[in-house]
Scaffold this active site. Structure first.
Site, short mmCIF file in Angstrom:
data_model
loop_
_atom_site.label_atom_id
_atom_site.label_comp_id
_atom_site.label_asym_id
_atom_site.label_seq_id
_atom_site.Cartn_x
_atom_site.Cartn_y
_atom_site.Cartn_z
N ASP A 1 -10.60 2.26 -3.69
CA ASP A 1 -11.17 2.00 -2.36
C ASP A 1 -12.68 2.02 -2.43
OD1 ASP A 1 -8.99 1.51 -0.85
OD2 ASP A 1 -8.90 3.48 0.09
N ASP B 1 0.83 -1.21 0.00
CA ASP B 1 0.00 0.00 0.00
C ASP B 1 0.86 1.26 0.00
OD1 ASP B 1 -2.33 1.48 0.08
OD2 ASP B 1 -3.14 0.52 1.86
C1 DGJ Z 1 -5.81 2.02 1.76
C2 DGJ Z 1 -6.21 0.86 0.89
O1 DGJ Z 1 -6.65 1.31 -0.34
C3 DGJ Z 1 -7.26 0.02 1.62
O2 DGJ Z 1 -7.67 -1.04 0.80
C4 DGJ Z 1 -6.71 -0.47 2.91
O3 DGJ Z 1 -5.66 -1.37 2.64
C5 DGJ Z 1 -6.24 0.69 3.73
N1 DGJ Z 1 -5.33 1.53 3.01
C6 DGJ Z 1 -5.57 0.20 4.98
O4 DGJ Z 1 -5.07 1.21 5.73
#
Ligand code: DGJ
Length: 729
Positions: free
Chosen positions: A535, A465
């Protein structure tokens, strides 16, 4: 596919000063690129990039007056001072370049054929090499440059774009992709007026978050999916970029490269600097033709493990957020296994000891298990995964730290920060970015993954991430006269970490994520198996986002998860079938707490997962045809995938909007073979005993393609959808 031909045509058709230039032709199965250059001559010229021509045909280009004949890499200073692809400051302050061709070579590298033009400046000790590449067994070409300082003093690179591509001016339209959190890759399409269309990211670390480094240009009026001449280009770079489509009454040019705003690069004596590749494709089959060329190329050359099918997974984020612990992880693994899934991924929240990660204020950088949440350690999780026969994956965000972390306590100098200014902090009020220009930090970031994987070789998947921009634009590592190189050097540092990682762990599956889809780019995808598309898991939003991404990125790379209803981002309620049908158009996964599903939902999910396995090779490796765009904001949207021999097809249609008065034209299946008969199966009937009316019917390919499917009986309510498998008899 026929073997590509590399033709060196000796037809002397162009002059530079008094020197005749030779045509150099690179031809794939469907496309030719022709560049003219000559030893002793000046800037090479682009003669042609379009439908495939034989060398004899190419020689007649002049009679058609079709040759573009404009500089393939215009440099600033001598001939004109407009916006050029290249500008440098020589040690004595001269801003011009006078490149003279030294050599034109043909060569090959591990996956393509190269044409390399080497220039030297007439006066200054500076070498410029321009590369053109045709990737093997593909219709994708690329171009980039390389500079070498042959002198004894520093040369400043002020602008160093990868490419300057002249295109045919006419009734042009541009297509590009913009977004923000939760709405990535939104398609924009417009008529190209004289002037400049500029795409340039401002998000520093996540270049696709706000705008994707890609563009399509249509030559025959409004862009169509399966007809018309279209050019597509995608910059293979994860950092700041710029793409400028410059149009005038009689010319159209695409400039593309690393963003030159505040990015002067000091090229030291003997140093070589290489710019990122601009990947390009041309098609007479509309935008869809360009997309399919990119998808095939990606699977063969530009996406990690492009030749392997992806697992169906459950990711823990939306199910439990940071409330991970051993019993809950075990339960989720048991559940995804019972539904037919193959992999479980534990997301954020598992780490930090002195500073436990219970919210986003702390712990990034402290990649040790939180013993209070996971007393049995990663070993306990792996034991669970073995017990339930699913693979195990884990989330990390290794390029980051929180100011509340042991990492920050011990290495405050590893953070991008300004010496005499207060530290700006991002997510959670404490997130900061590690200084990847620093080799010690590169070792640390590599070590995060290395330690996890060497200690736990059973880990099959990593979610990598990245949830910050560069806020404090200063590297404590770089000298003061090289601070402008930060963005470039950050991404070079990241690349070198990824190269090390891939050398040691070639098989591990890694997802790239950046607050969702902020890192969907071909600078990173050669190291990653997929990207987290957004997301935003709302199925309606995903129809738009995935449609946008599909222009350049294959379905296999798009992580597409079924989440809970009401959706956590939009609060919208969408039926489970619709959510599954949308997720099945990409790399299917789930992103919820399965414990909260009803028995009926579990029964449906299990059937849908089984059905997806049947069409997985078609969706993930077939040719995609976008049929009805969600951007029309009409009653339906539709797309299909076909195996290369067109004998196996997956068809999807959705009705996000519903008004009784809506006209519902039949959907023609552009990607079927007209000479075949197809047996149809409803993949995801709501009720297993009541499949839709197409189920079991045999329909001619010609009828499917010319007449199409009438969907008013099937999509007869709001938020209805259909997923069909068609198999040639
Ligand atoms: C951002 C990501 O896009 C999410 O899927 C998740 O992993 C969060 N970070 C976790 O903090």
């Amino acid at each position: 596919m026929r073997t590509q031909i590399f033709l060196l045509a000796a037809a002397a058709t162009l002059t530079y000063s008094t020197i005749k230039a030779d045509n150099y032709v690179l031809s794939s199965e469907n496309t030719s690129l022709i560049v003219a250059a000559s030893k002793g001559g000046g800037e090479a010229t682009y003669r042609y990039f379009g439908a495939k021509l034989t060398d004899a045909e190419a020689r007649t280009l002049d009679y058609a007056r079709a040759a573009l004949g404009r500089s393939a890499y215009p440099t600033f200073g001598l001939n004109s001072v407009g916006e050029k692809a290249f500008m440098a400051e020589m040690p004595d302050g001269s801003l011009s370049l006078d490149p003279v061709v030294q050599d034109v070579e043909r060569s090959t590298d591990k996956n393509g054929q190269l044409l390399i033009i080497t220039y030297k400046d007439r006066v200054y000790p500076f070498q410029l090499r321009q590369y053109f590449k045709l990737y093997n067994q593909s219709d994708v070409f690329s171009t980039w440059t390389e500079y070498q300082n042959l002198g004894k003093k520093d040369i400043k690179l002020l602008r160093y774009y990868s490419a300057n591509v002249p295109l045919p001016r006419g009734n042009n339209y541009a297509t590009h992709f913009h977004g923000n959190w939760g709405a990535e890759s939104q398609m924009q399409e417009h008529y190209v007026t004289n002037g400049e269309t500029v795409l340039s990211n401002k998000q520093q670390l996540r270049n696709a978050f706000e705008v994707n480094p890609s563009m399509m240009v249509s030559f025959d009026g409004e862009p169509q999916e399966n007809a018309g001449r279209v050019f597509g280009a995608n910059l293979m770079w994860s950092g700041n970029f710029k793409m400028i489509l410059h149009a005038s009454n009689n010319s159209l040019t695409l400039l593309a490269g690393i963003n030159d705003d505040g990015a002067t690069y000091v090229l030291q004596p003997q140093e070589i600097f290489t710019t990122p590749e601009l990947a390009m494709a041309y098609s007479t089959e509309g935008k869809g033709g360009v997309s399919r060329a990119f998808h095939r190329w990606a699977l063969r050359h530009a996406l990690m493990h492009g030749d392997k099918l992806r697992d169906i997974l459950l990711n823990s984020w939306e199910g439990v957020y940071m409330n991970v612990n051993q019993p809950v992880m075990d339960q989720m693994m048991a559940d995804i296994a019972s539904l037919g899934g193959e992999l479980f991924v534990m997301d954020d929240g598992w780490f930090g000891d002195k500073y436990p990660r219970n919210n986003d204020h702390t712990s990034l950088g402290d990649w040790m298990v939180n013993p209070r949440k996971l007393p049995e350690g990663i070993e306990g999780l792996i034991a669970s995964s073995k017990k339930h026969s699913v693979k195990f994956g884990i989330w990390i965000e290794p390029e980051m730290a929180n100011t509340q972390s042991e990492l920050y306590d011990n290495h405050p100098d590893w953070i991008l920060s300004e010496k005499d200014r207060p530290l700006r902090q991002g997510r959670g009020g404490t997130q900061v970015v590690l200084d990847l220009t620093n080799p010690k930090v590169q070792d640390f970031v590599f070590g995060v993954t290395d330690q996890l994987l060497s200690k736990h070789p059973e880990i099959a998947y990593i979610k990598w991430d990245n949830n910050a921009d560069i806020m404090n634009y200063h590297s404590p590592y770089l000298p003061s006269n090289r601070q402008q190189e930060l963005n470039v050097r950050y991404h070079q540092g990241l690349r070198s970490v990824l190269q090390r990682l891939r050398e040691k762990y070639p098989d591990i599956v890694i997802q790239v994520c950046a607050s969702g889809g902020g890192r969907a780019n071909y600078g990173l995808l050669p190291f990653f198996d997929e990207f987290w598309t957004s997301d935003d898991t709302d199925a309606i939003q995903r129809l738009f986002i995935q449609w946008g991404d599909s222009h350049f990125y294959p379905a296999k790379a798009q992580a597409s998860h079924v989440s809970a209803s009401p959706n956590h981002q939009t609060r919208r309620e969408v039926p489970l079938k619709f959510r599954f049908d949308v997720a099945m158009t990409g790399r299917l996964g789930m992103e919820l707490q399965p414990k909260n599903m009803t028995d009926a939902e579990r029964e449906f999910a299990s059937r849908a997962i089984t059905a997806y396995k049947d069409i997985r090779p078609v969706v993930q490796e077939g040719d995609q045809y976008r049929l009805v765009s969600p951007y029309l904001h009409g009653p339906i949207t539709s797309l299909m995938y076909a195996s290369q021999d067109k004998r196996h097809v997956a068809f999807f249609a959705f009705r996000p909007n519903f008004v009784y008065a809506d006209l519902l034209p039949s959907v023609q299946l552009a990607g079927v073979d007209e000479h075949l008969m197809y047996k149809v199966r409803d993949l995801t009937p709501q009720n297993a005993k009541q499949p839709c009316s197409f189920n079991g019917k045999t329909i001619s390919g010609r009828v499917l393609k010319q007449v199409g499917l009438r969907l008013d009986q099937v999509l007869n309510r709001p938020l209805t959808s259909v997923a069909l498998e068609l198999v040639a008899e």
